[in-house]
Structures are given as structure tokens and as C-alpha cells.
Design a protein around this motif. Structure first.
Motif, PDB file in Angstrom:
ATOM      1  N   THR A 193      23.281  26.586  25.305  1.00  0.00           N
ATOM      2  CA  THR A 193      24.404  27.292  25.908  1.00  0.00           C
ATOM      3  C   THR A 193      24.009  27.872  27.263  1.00  0.00           C
ATOM      4  O   THR A 193      22.989  28.562  27.385  1.00  0.00           O
ATOM      5  CB  THR A 193      24.873  28.438  24.984  1.00  0.00           C
ATOM      6  N   TYR A 194      24.826  27.559  28.260  1.00  0.00           N
ATOM      7  CA  TYR A 194      24.642  28.106  29.603  1.00  0.00           C
ATOM      8  C   TYR A 194      25.855  28.963  29.944  1.00  0.00           C
ATOM      9  O   TYR A 194      26.982  28.602  29.596  1.00  0.00           O
ATOM     10  CB  TYR A 194      24.526  26.980  30.639  1.00  0.00           C
ATOM     11  N   PRO A 195      25.676  30.088  30.634  1.00  0.00           N
ATOM     12  CA  PRO A 195      26.817  30.945  30.991  1.00  0.00           C
ATOM     13  C   PRO A 195      27.903  30.199  31.767  1.00  0.00           C
ATOM     14  O   PRO A 195      29.087  30.470  31.611  1.00  0.00           O
ATOM     15  CB  PRO A 195      26.185  32.039  31.863  1.00  0.00           C
ATOM     16  N   THR A 196      27.490  29.243  32.599  1.00  0.00           N
ATOM     17  CA  THR A 196      28.463  28.486  33.393  1.00  0.00           C
ATOM     18  C   THR A 196      28.807  27.145  32.761  1.00  0.00           C
ATOM     19  O   THR A 196      29.556  26.364  33.341  1.00  0.00           O
ATOM     20  CB  THR A 196      27.914  28.240  34.818  1.00  0.00           C
ATOM     21  N   GLY A 197      28.260  26.870  31.573  1.00  0.00           N
ATOM     22  CA  GLY A 197      28.528  25.601  30.896  1.00  0.00           C
ATOM     23  C   GLY A 197      29.892  25.631  30.214  1.00  0.00           C
ATOM     24  O   GLY A 197      30.098  26.391  29.269  1.00  0.00           O
ATOM     25  N   VAL A 198      30.823  24.813  30.681  1.00  0.00           N
ATOM     26  CA  VAL A 198      32.188  24.851  30.159  1.00  0.00           C
ATOM     27  C   VAL A 198      32.220  24.489  28.678  1.00  0.00           C
ATOM     28  O   VAL A 198      32.749  25.233  27.848  1.00  0.00           O
ATOM     29  CB  VAL A 198      33.105  23.896  30.967  1.00  0.00           C
ATOM     30  N   ILE A 199      31.620  23.350  28.316  1.00  0.00           N
ATOM     31  CA  ILE A 199      31.665  22.917  26.916  1.00  0.00           C
ATOM     32  C   ILE A 199      30.676  23.705  26.056  1.00  0.00           C
ATOM     33  O   ILE A 199      31.002  24.094  24.931  1.00  0.00           O
ATOM     34  CB  ILE A 199      31.389  21.400  26.800  1.00  0.00           C
ATOM     35  N   SER A 200      29.471  23.954  26.569  1.00  0.00           N
ATOM     36  CA  SER A 200      28.500  24.678  25.738  1.00  0.00           C
ATOM     37  C   SER A 200      29.007  26.084  25.423  1.00  0.00           C
ATOM     38  O   SER A 200      28.856  26.574  24.299  1.00  0.00           O
ATOM     39  CB  SER A 200      27.127  24.727  26.418  1.00  0.00           C
ATOM     40  N   SER A 201      29.645  26.751  26.384  1.00  0.00           N
ATOM     41  CA  SER A 201      30.213  28.079  26.128  1.00  0.00           C
ATOM     42  C   SER A 201      31.367  28.004  25.139  1.00  0.00           C
ATOM     43  O   SER A 201      31.523  28.861  24.270  1.00  0.00           O
ATOM     44  CB  SER A 201      30.709  28.711  27.432  1.00  0.00           C
ATOM     45  N   TYR A 202      32.171  26.950  25.266  1.00  0.00           N
ATOM     46  CA  TYR A 202      33.292  26.751  24.346  1.00  0.00           C
ATOM     47  C   TYR A 202      32.773  26.563  22.921  1.00  0.00           C
ATOM     48  O   TYR A 202      33.272  27.185  21.973  1.00  0.00           O
ATOM     49  CB  TYR A 202      34.100  25.526  24.787  1.00  0.00           C
ATOM     50  N   LEU A 203      31.761  25.717  22.759  1.00  0.00           N
ATOM     51  CA  LEU A 203      31.190  25.476  21.427  1.00  0.00           C
ATOM     52  C   LEU A 203      30.574  26.745  20.847  1.00  0.00           C
ATOM     53  O   LEU A 203      30.681  27.019  19.657  1.00  0.00           O
ATOM     54  CB  LEU A 203      30.134  24.369  21.501  1.00  0.00           C
ATOM     55  N   LYS A 251      31.504  29.731  21.200  1.00  0.00           N
ATOM     56  CA  LYS A 251      32.521  30.695  20.771  1.00  0.00           C
ATOM     57  C   LYS A 251      33.358  30.191  19.591  1.00  0.00           C
ATOM     58  O   LYS A 251      34.229  30.910  19.100  1.00  0.00           O
ATOM     59  CB  LYS A 251      33.443  31.027  21.947  1.00  0.00           C
ATOM     60  N   MET A 252      33.095  28.974  19.130  1.00  0.00           N
ATOM     61  CA  MET A 252      33.883  28.426  18.026  1.00  0.00           C
ATOM     62  C   MET A 252      33.575  29.158  16.722  1.00  0.00           C
ATOM     63  O   MET A 252      32.460  29.650  16.512  1.00  0.00           O
ATOM     64  CB  MET A 252      33.591  26.932  17.845  1.00  0.00           C
ATOM     65  N   SER A 253      34.568  29.196  15.861  1.00  0.00           N
ATOM     66  CA  SER A 253      34.400  29.778  14.527  1.00  0.00           C
ATOM     67  C   SER A 253      34.427  28.670  13.489  1.00  0.00           C
ATOM     68  O   SER A 253      34.905  27.562  13.757  1.00  0.00           O
ATOM     69  CB  SER A 253      35.543  30.764  14.238  1.00  0.00           C
ATOM     70  N   ILE A 254      33.910  28.968  12.294  1.00  0.00           N
ATOM     71  CA  ILE A 254      33.959  27.994  11.207  1.00  0.00           C
ATOM     72  C   ILE A 254      35.413  27.624  10.952  1.00  0.00           C
ATOM     73  O   ILE A 254      36.284  28.481  10.849  1.00  0.00           O
ATOM     74  CB  ILE A 254      33.303  28.564   9.935  1.00  0.00           C
ATOM     75  N   GLY A 255      35.667  26.328  10.910  1.00  0.00           N
ATOM     76  CA  GLY A 255      37.030  25.839  10.713  1.00  0.00           C
ATOM     77  C   GLY A 255      37.673  25.342  11.994  1.00  0.00           C
ATOM     78  O   GLY A 255      38.642  24.585  11.952  1.00  0.00           O
ATOM     79  N   ASP A 256      37.145  25.755  13.167  1.00  0.00           N
ATOM     80  CA  ASP A 256      37.645  25.230  14.435  1.00  0.00           C
ATOM     81  C   ASP A 256      37.221  23.770  14.578  1.00  0.00           C
ATOM     82  O   ASP A 256      36.218  23.336  13.995  1.00  0.00           O
ATOM     83  CB  ASP A 256      37.082  26.026  15.615  1.00  0.00           C
TER      84      ASP A 256
END
Length: 201
Positions: free
Chosen positions: A31-41, A43-48
Motif C-alpha cells: 500500500t502506497y499513500p498515492t497508490g489509487v488501487i492499493s489504497s482502495y484495496l 480500505k476494503m471490508s470483508i464482503g466487499d
């Protein structure tokens, strides 16, 4: 693929699980602070859910395809190497010797370290060397950038029955191309083919 701020964004990742793992696959994502997908992943919760497609890529490993494989990885570039290493070490009939040079900025950045070191302790045909740009006090491994001398010591010598695989940030890949060419390996192509002596993921 994920929808972020109304836009579909896609990134390529290499599973760290193998074809023998049925019904699921595993990814290692830094995860990178500026990483669009890595930041998105992150923040995901179980079930997303996210959309996934693949597989992609031109390199397909087969047991004993060569006598020895040298691997040069930078950061998350270890993931395609990790999958190949699993296949080799998980097959008692595969005698391929594997040598890895794994470069990172900080010691905390070394992904999958516990498993890599376990394999190195358990298998005579696997060895790994770390290189850190920013080593901590007491670090005994290599420091700075991956040099030509490091590659000469760690990689199998150029021959028709070896391969060298590279995966990492573009500046590192470009530098490794130059070092390997100077050391006598067939020059890596802009777009690698599986039969090339030097293959870039």
C-alpha cells in the motif's frame, strides 16, 4: 479492477498462490499513500468485491526447463519470482538451481521474507541475497544499488541452459539490462519472449 471516483481503474498483480490452490488466489499488495488501487484495496471490508480478470503474461514455467535461473527483483517485483520459486521447490523432481537478488529501500520493505528464508534454509538449490538502499545499523547484507559485481557473483553464468528474470521499477530494470549485457548475457529485448535468455516481467 475497481471503480474509484467514478472511473474504472485497473492494475496488474501476480498471485502468490499457485495453480494447485483451488477456489481462491492470494495477492501481495504493497500500500502506497498515492497508490489509487492499493489504497482502495487497503480500505476494503470483508464482503466487499472487485472485478478480476486474467491470467496475463507470456512466461510459463515448466519443470527443469533450464539448469539454473537467476532472479533480480525490486520491491513488489518479488511476486512473480515467488510464484516460480514455489513451483520449483514444491516439485522434488525439479532440480533447477535458483539464485535471487532482492533489492529494497528499507529492511521493513522486504516482502515475503519469512517464507523466502525458510526455503533458503530447507533447499540446497535456492539462495537469496538482499540489497538495501537504506540499511539499518548492524545490517550485514549488501547496500546501495544492485551492482554489476553483485550480479556476477549471484547470477548463473551466461549459457544456453540458464535464464535471468527481472521484475522491478523501470529505472532498476533498465540498469539491470545494462549490467547483464556488460556481463555477456544476451541483451534483453524491449518486449521479452519466454525463450529469451533474459526475461523482463
Amino acid at each position: 479492477m475497481a471503480t474509484v471516483d467514478g472511473k474504472e481503474i485497473a492494475r496488474s498483480y501476480t498471485p502468490t498462490s499457485t495453480d494447485n490452490d483451488k477456489g481462491f488466489f492470494e495477492l501481495v499488495v504493497k500500500t502506497y499513500p498515492t497508490g489509487v488501487i492499493s489504497s482502495y484495496l487497503d480500505k476494503m471490508s470483508i464482503g466487499d468485491t472487485i472485478d478480476v480478470r486474467g491470467p496475463r503474461g507470456a512466461f510459463k514455467y515448466t519443470p527443469n526447463m533450464v539448469r539454473a535461473i537467476g532472479m533480480i527483483a525490486g520491491g513488489t517485483g518479488i511476486t512473480p519470482m515467488y510464484q516460480i520459486i514455489q513451483h520449483i521447490l514444491g516439485n522434488p523432481e525439479d532440480k533447477t538451481k535458483v539464485s535471487v537478488v532482492f533489492a529494497n529501500v528499507n529492511e521493513d520493505d522486504i516482502l515475503l521474507r519469512e517464507q523466502l528464508e525458510k526455503w533458503a534454509a530447507e533447499h540446497e538449490n535456492f539462495e537469496i541475497a538482499y540489497v538495501l538502499n537504506n540499511p539499518p545499523s548492524g545490517w550485514t547484507g549488501a547496500t546501495g544499488f544492485v551492482s554489476k559485481d553483485m550480479l556476477q557473483k549471484a547470477m548463473p553464468e551466461p549459457a544456453s541452459d540458464i535464464k535471468v528474470l527481472i521484475c522491478g521499477p523501470p529505472p532498476m530494470v533498465k540498469a539491470m539490462d545494462g549490467h547483464l549485457t556488460d556481463l555477456g548475457y544476451d541483451k534483453a529485448k524491449t518486449i521479452s519472449k519466454p525463450e529469451d535468455q533474459v526475461f523482463k516481467f
